[in-house]
Design a protein around this motif. Structure first.
Motif, PDB file in Angstrom:
ATOM      1  N   GLU A  83      -0.754  32.685   6.073  1.00  0.00           N
ATOM      2  CA  GLU A  83      -0.250  32.497   7.431  1.00  0.00           C
ATOM      3  C   GLU A  83       0.465  33.752   7.921  1.00  0.00           C
ATOM      4  O   GLU A  83       1.119  34.454   7.150  1.00  0.00           O
ATOM      5  N   SER A 106      -7.812  25.853   9.700  1.00  0.00           N
ATOM      6  CA  SER A 106      -6.492  26.436   9.478  1.00  0.00           C
ATOM      7  C   SER A 106      -5.766  25.757   8.308  1.00  0.00           C
ATOM      8  O   SER A 106      -4.803  26.321   7.780  1.00  0.00           O
ATOM      9  N   THR A 151       6.002  31.250   6.977  1.00  0.00           N
ATOM     10  CA  THR A 151       5.027  30.192   7.185  1.00  0.00           C
ATOM     11  C   THR A 151       5.400  29.306   8.358  1.00  0.00           C
ATOM     12  O   THR A 151       6.579  29.059   8.619  1.00  0.00           O
TER      13      THR A 151
END
Length: 447
Positions: free
Chosen positions: A43, A153, A381
């Motif tokens: 991420e 994702s 993140t």
């Protein structure tokens, strides 16, 4: 490779983090037959670097399996054939598909080969000036894309397991990947996967590094090694893309606090043995959020065996089944948190887990969970839970009340199977410093 089951063989066929240990009786040890990497992320342009090391003079066949964070759905799996004292290094990075790719320029043989076609998630190969080939293979969403939260994702964060499948006879040169591939496509392994392969003997270790190149910032992350996992006389050597072997294929005994627990009569006996080995009734770790240091702390809390107990219906030690119609999967486990400063002053907050309105209620829902203290994420993140912390520095204890079922001798292990660490970032002008501290756990046995 045109149908999804076959592309999954590449998907369920691709990549690989400093070592702690854990299982003939399963035990935790510096090297082992199983390696558990509790965390990866790509991420926000972060990278994760991982190594798998063969510390023996034998040739090893190992299964490398990447799983996403919410429900341990496999996003890439493949076989790796390690030579004596071989190291297999990979990097994970985000890609143009919106997910993660595994990248390596190492010559260690993988089956399938990384960097190959897998429409629409094709891999790439690039010949470098050094003569090495840089290979990249995207993770795929095939096992969860029909769920409520089915976007690719989900592959941006997850965990990894590496399982030794056996020792390969030195009559086969595992450094010759053409020979190894032919054994699967038209040779002996196409009909008998045990040919010239004997059972696992251990000796594997792993290492892992979180790095954000743009911030010149990194931290080493712990990896757990488990020995004594394999059953004697069992052929574990399986082809790519078959989701085997898995952690529930091993022995059903483990040594916990000097006591041997035995789940031979139980469903998921091997997964229960490993869960007992990793069980914690509470975990304790450090927190730094000092304003003067621009300090940030995340806790990674991973349940590596959760998937064996939350499919269709929940079974102990977990209490809630996974629900693919819910965005967060719904398999949320109740836990409580006590926070302290460095002088042992404590605060429970007004909520069961953290104060009301802080972003986390009284549950932890994923397989891999990131708890960010005071809305600051050391691991950069977005897939995290915000936890309020009223002190500048100190520690916290995360408590569980769940229990494993009693074993065949009426021994009961209290807690949940947890791996993870506290990751801290300290900012000093243009530079950042990072470090990780493995969770300190307490396991309780009773009979």
């Amino acid at each position: 490779m045109l149908s999804k089951p076959k592309t999954l063989a590449l998907a369920v066929a691709s990549a690989t983090l400093a070592s702690s240990v854990a299982l003939a009786d399963q035990t935790v040890s510096p090297t082992g037959q199983v390696l558990l990497y509790p965390f990866y992320t790509t991420e926000n342009n972060a990278n994760t670097y991982m190594h798998v090391t063969n510390n023996t003079s034998d040739q090893k066949a190992v299964k490398v399996r990447f799983m996403e964070a919410q429900n341990s759905s496999v996003v890439l799996e493949f076989n790796v054939y390690l030579g004596p004292h071989d190291i297999f290094p990979v990097a994970l990075a985000s890609n143009d598909f919106g997910g993660t790719s595994v990248i390596t320029n190492d010559s260690t043989c993988t089956v399938p080969q990384l960097g190959t076609s897998n429409p629409p998630y094709d891999g790439t190969q690039e010949l470098l000036a050094s003569g090495a080939t840089l290979r990249s293979q995207p993770f795929v969403p095939y096992l969860f894309e029909t769920e409520e939260s089915g976007d690719i994702s989900r592959t941006l964060m997850g965990h990894l397991e590496v399982i030794e499948m056996g020792v390969v006879s030195d009559t086969i040169d595992v450094a010759n990947c053409e020979v190894v591939s032919d054994l699967w496509s038209s040779g002996a392994w196409a009909s008998n996967t045990a040919t010239n392969v004997t059972g696992p003997t251990g000796g594997l270790s792993g290492s892992s590094l979180f790095i954000v190149p743009s911030l010149a910032y990194s931290m080493s992350m712990p990896v757990t090694a488990i020995d004594g996992w394999a059953k004697s006389g069992t052929n574990y050597h399986k082809g790519p893309g078959v989701l085997a072997p898995d952690l529930d294929d091993g022995v059903s005994k483990a040594v916990v606090n000097g006591v041997t627990v035995n789940y031979t009569s139980k469903t998921n006996g091997s997964a229960l043995a490993m869960s007992a080995l990793l069980a914690s009734q509470s975990i304790n770790n450090e927190i730094q959020t000092e304003d003067t240091l621009a300090a940030e702390t995340d806790w990674v809390v991973t349940f590596p065996t959760k998937k064996y107990f939350t499919k269709d219906a929940a079974s102990a030690p977990f209490t809630v089944a996974y629900d693919s119609t819910k965005v967060d999967g719904g398999a949320c486990e109740p836990m409580t948190l006590v926070r302290r400063d460095r002088e042992s002053n404590s605060s429970n907050g007004t909520g069961n887990f953290v104060p009301n309105g802080s972003g986390v209620k009284d549950t932890v829902c994923g397989v891999v969970n990131v708890l960010s203290f005071n809305s600051k994420s050391a691991l950069i993140t977005d897939t995290n839970k915000d936890v309020s912390y009223s002190f500048q520095a100190g520690s916290a204890t995360l408590n569980t009340s769940q229990k494993l079922p009693k074993d065949d001798n009426n021994v009961e292990i209290k807690g949940l199977p947890i791996l993870g660490f506290a990751g801290t970032r300290i900012v000093n002008g243009p530079m950042s410093y990072g470090y990780a501290v493995e969770h300190k756990s307490m396991t309780v046995t009773s009979s």
